[in-house]
Design a protein around this motif. Structure first.
Motif, mmCIF file in Angstrom:
data_model
loop_
_atom_site.group_PDB
_atom_site.id
_atom_site.type_symbol
_atom_site.label_atom_id
_atom_site.label_comp_id
_atom_site.label_asym_id
_atom_site.label_seq_id
_atom_site.Cartn_x
_atom_site.Cartn_y
_atom_site.Cartn_z
ATOM 1 N N GLN A 48 0.703 -1.268 -0.153
ATOM 2 C CA GLN A 48 0.074 0.126 0.017
ATOM 3 C C GLN A 48 0.777 1.277 -0.139
ATOM 4 O O GLN A 48 1.582 1.253 0.694
ATOM 5 C CB GLN A 48 -0.954 -0.196 1.340
ATOM 6 C CG GLN A 48 -1.841 1.187 1.333
ATOM 7 C CD GLN A 48 -2.746 1.065 2.443
ATOM 8 O OE1 GLN A 48 -2.374 1.002 3.800
ATOM 9 N NE2 GLN A 48 -4.137 1.089 2.388
ATOM 10 N N GLN A 51 -3.303 3.677 -2.004
ATOM 11 C CA GLN A 51 -3.781 2.683 -3.226
ATOM 12 C C GLN A 51 -3.001 1.412 -2.883
ATOM 13 O O GLN A 51 -1.802 1.411 -2.480
ATOM 14 C CB GLN A 51 -3.082 3.218 -4.622
ATOM 15 C CG GLN A 51 -3.605 2.437 -5.598
ATOM 16 C CD GLN A 51 -2.992 2.992 -6.883
ATOM 17 O OE1 GLN A 51 -1.901 3.599 -6.943
ATOM 18 N NE2 GLN A 51 -3.726 3.298 -7.959
ATOM 19 N N ALA A 61 -1.443 -1.855 -4.363
ATOM 20 C CA ALA A 61 -0.591 -2.572 -5.416
ATOM 21 C C ALA A 61 -0.253 -3.822 -5.100
ATOM 22 O O ALA A 61 -0.331 -4.477 -3.965
ATOM 23 C CB ALA A 61 0.585 -1.496 -5.973
ATOM 24 N N TYR A 62 0.207 -4.583 -6.145
ATOM 25 C CA TYR A 62 0.703 -5.651 -6.135
ATOM 26 C C TYR A 62 2.081 -6.063 -6.742
ATOM 27 O O TYR A 62 2.451 -5.391 -7.859
ATOM 28 C CB TYR A 62 -0.290 -6.942 -6.470
ATOM 29 C CG TYR A 62 -1.644 -6.729 -6.078
ATOM 30 C CD1 TYR A 62 -1.993 -7.469 -4.777
ATOM 31 C CD2 TYR A 62 -2.812 -5.926 -6.300
ATOM 32 C CE1 TYR A 62 -3.183 -7.192 -4.393
ATOM 33 C CE2 TYR A 62 -3.941 -5.677 -5.946
ATOM 34 C CZ TYR A 62 -4.154 -6.309 -4.778
ATOM 35 O OH TYR A 62 -5.444 -6.175 -4.068
ATOM 36 N N ASP A 78 6.460 1.814 0.523
ATOM 37 C CA ASP A 78 5.333 1.294 0.495
ATOM 38 C C ASP A 78 4.789 0.394 1.656
ATOM 39 O O ASP A 78 5.803 -0.455 2.160
ATOM 40 C CB ASP A 78 4.751 0.496 -0.583
ATOM 41 C CG ASP A 78 4.812 1.425 -1.844
ATOM 42 O OD1 ASP A 78 4.303 2.408 -1.910
ATOM 43 O OD2 ASP A 78 5.052 0.711 -3.203
ATOM 44 N N LEU A 114 -3.413 -6.926 -15.377
ATOM 45 C CA LEU A 114 -3.143 -5.893 -14.354
ATOM 46 C C LEU A 114 -2.430 -4.645 -15.164
ATOM 47 O O LEU A 114 -1.564 -4.878 -16.339
ATOM 48 C CB LEU A 114 -1.946 -6.452 -13.510
ATOM 49 C CG LEU A 114 -2.549 -7.639 -12.555
ATOM 50 C CD1 LEU A 114 -1.586 -8.342 -11.785
ATOM 51 C CD2 LEU A 114 -3.446 -6.861 -11.587
ATOM 52 N N LEU A 151 2.307 -0.035 -13.022
ATOM 53 C CA LEU A 151 2.883 1.506 -12.318
ATOM 54 C C LEU A 151 4.222 1.790 -12.499
ATOM 55 O O LEU A 151 4.547 2.762 -12.483
ATOM 56 C CB LEU A 151 2.235 1.414 -10.887
ATOM 57 C CG LEU A 151 0.677 1.280 -10.562
ATOM 58 C CD1 LEU A 151 0.497 1.353 -8.840
ATOM 59 C CD2 LEU A 151 -0.215 2.344 -11.070
ATOM 60 N N LYS A 180 5.402 -2.733 -9.680
ATOM 61 C CA LYS A 180 3.943 -2.697 -9.031
ATOM 62 C C LYS A 180 2.895 -2.684 -10.154
ATOM 63 O O LYS A 180 3.166 -1.982 -11.313
ATOM 64 C CB LYS A 180 3.897 -1.512 -8.001
ATOM 65 C CG LYS A 180 4.867 -1.486 -6.773
ATOM 66 C CD LYS A 180 4.626 -0.368 -6.038
ATOM 67 C CE LYS A 180 4.632 1.028 -6.425
ATOM 68 N NZ LYS A 180 4.285 1.836 -5.462
ATOM 69 N N TYR A 181 1.942 -3.425 -9.713
ATOM 70 C CA TYR A 181 0.655 -3.465 -10.422
ATOM 71 C C TYR A 181 -0.533 -3.156 -9.614
ATOM 72 O O TYR A 181 -0.635 -3.497 -8.636
ATOM 73 C CB TYR A 181 0.725 -5.021 -11.292
ATOM 74 C CG TYR A 181 1.636 -5.086 -12.140
ATOM 75 C CD1 TYR A 181 1.963 -5.176 -13.437
ATOM 76 C CD2 TYR A 181 2.931 -5.877 -11.468
ATOM 77 C CE1 TYR A 181 2.791 -5.461 -14.173
ATOM 78 C CE2 TYR A 181 3.868 -6.127 -12.036
ATOM 79 C CZ TYR A 181 3.853 -5.865 -13.311
ATOM 80 O OH TYR A 181 5.102 -6.329 -14.198
ATOM 81 N N VAL A 182 -1.752 -2.677 -10.559
ATOM 82 C CA VAL A 182 -2.862 -2.598 -9.787
ATOM 83 C C VAL A 182 -4.064 -2.996 -10.447
ATOM 84 O O VAL A 182 -3.832 -3.417 -11.734
ATOM 85 C CB VAL A 182 -3.224 -0.872 -9.827
ATOM 86 C CG1 VAL A 182 -2.248 -0.341 -8.747
ATOM 87 C CG2 VAL A 182 -3.025 -0.281 -11.038
#
Length: 256
Positions: free
Chosen positions: A105, A110, A112-113, A136, A182, A185, A189-191
């Motif tokens: 986070q 936000q 993310a993964y 994060d 996905l 970013l 990272k991906y959202v």
């Protein structure tokens, strides 16, 4: 070259459709080359997932009972297959072994993964949180921030599939039905792609490899072959545009 039969303001040119078709082809091979260049630039970026470009034909037009194509459209996808493993020089790092992603986070809230991260501990208002090198917060399976006990001399990280009730911290690891949807970013990272209706599914199969990093899944040999194909495709479409332009010039001056 002006048409001698009609003044420029009244001349109407009927452009051969091949001009627009070739223009779309040249543009799409430019996108293709852009993706290849980005892959090569990130060949040593930990956790990077290669992009690939595929082509699909556009809607067809019908004239005099015949169908004519209108060019191609580029479709960019991402290869989400796991990369390799290498030992980390960071004091604390972790990567996922399997198809899962670790939830983090950002400061803006936000979620993310990510697949592979370097970690540290940040003390905020007297509470020690597990954070990434980018700042994060690392989350657990309930999407709560992972809090570290300062009294512990070492930190052991586990995935939900490895949780056994013993000491250690369980990180939130999630999978997705279509991970290629996905949205990247940057910084690994991906959202979630909300337009695709994506949902994060708790991962009960993946495990964690501590003090290891996931390498990029870019295949340099494959990218070099794609680069040659993109170059040849762009050149062919550019030549087609020049050919069509010459044909238009001849047609416009037949009655000159």
């Amino acid at each position: 070259m002006q048409n001698k039969k009609f003044p420029p303001e009244k001349r109407v040119l009927t452009m051969i459709n091949a001009f627009y078709v070739s223009k779309s082809g040249a543009k799409n091979y430019q996108y293709y080359l852009n993706a290849v260049a980005n892959n090569v630039a990130n060949i040593n970026t930990n956790g990077f997932k290669a992009q690939s470009v595929n082509f699909t034909d556009l809607l067809y037009s019908e004239k005099h009972g015949l169908q004519f194509g209108n060019g191609s459209r580029a479709v960019v996808t991402r290869d989400m297959s796991p990369g390799g493993m290498q030992s980390s020089e960071s004091g604390l790092s972790v990567m996922v072994k399997g198809d899962g992603f670790i939830a983090v986070q950002g400061a803006d809230g936000q979620i993310a993964y990510t697949r592979s991260v370097n970690l540290g501990v940040a003390n905020i208002d007297g509470v020690s949180y597990l954070v990434t090198a980018a700042g994060d917060f690392v989350l657990d399976n309930n999407l709560n921030r992972v809090v570290i006990d300062d009294a512990q001399s070492s930190i052991t990280l586990k995935a939900p599939a490895e949780a056994d009730g013993e000491s250690g911290y369980t990180l939130g690891v999630f999978t997705f039905v279509n991970p290629q949807d996905l949205i990247a970013l940057g910084n690994g990272k991906y959202v979630l792609n909300e337009e695709a209706g994506m949902e994060a599914i708790p991962d009960t199969a993946s495990t964690l490899a501590q003090n290891m990093e996931e390498t990029s899944n870019v295949d340099l040999i494959s990218e070099m072959a794609k680069m040659i194909a993109a170059q040849r495709g762009f050149q062919a479409n550019a030549q087609m545009i020049r050919t069509v332009d010459e044909m238009e010039y001849i047609a416009n001056n037949l009655n000159a």
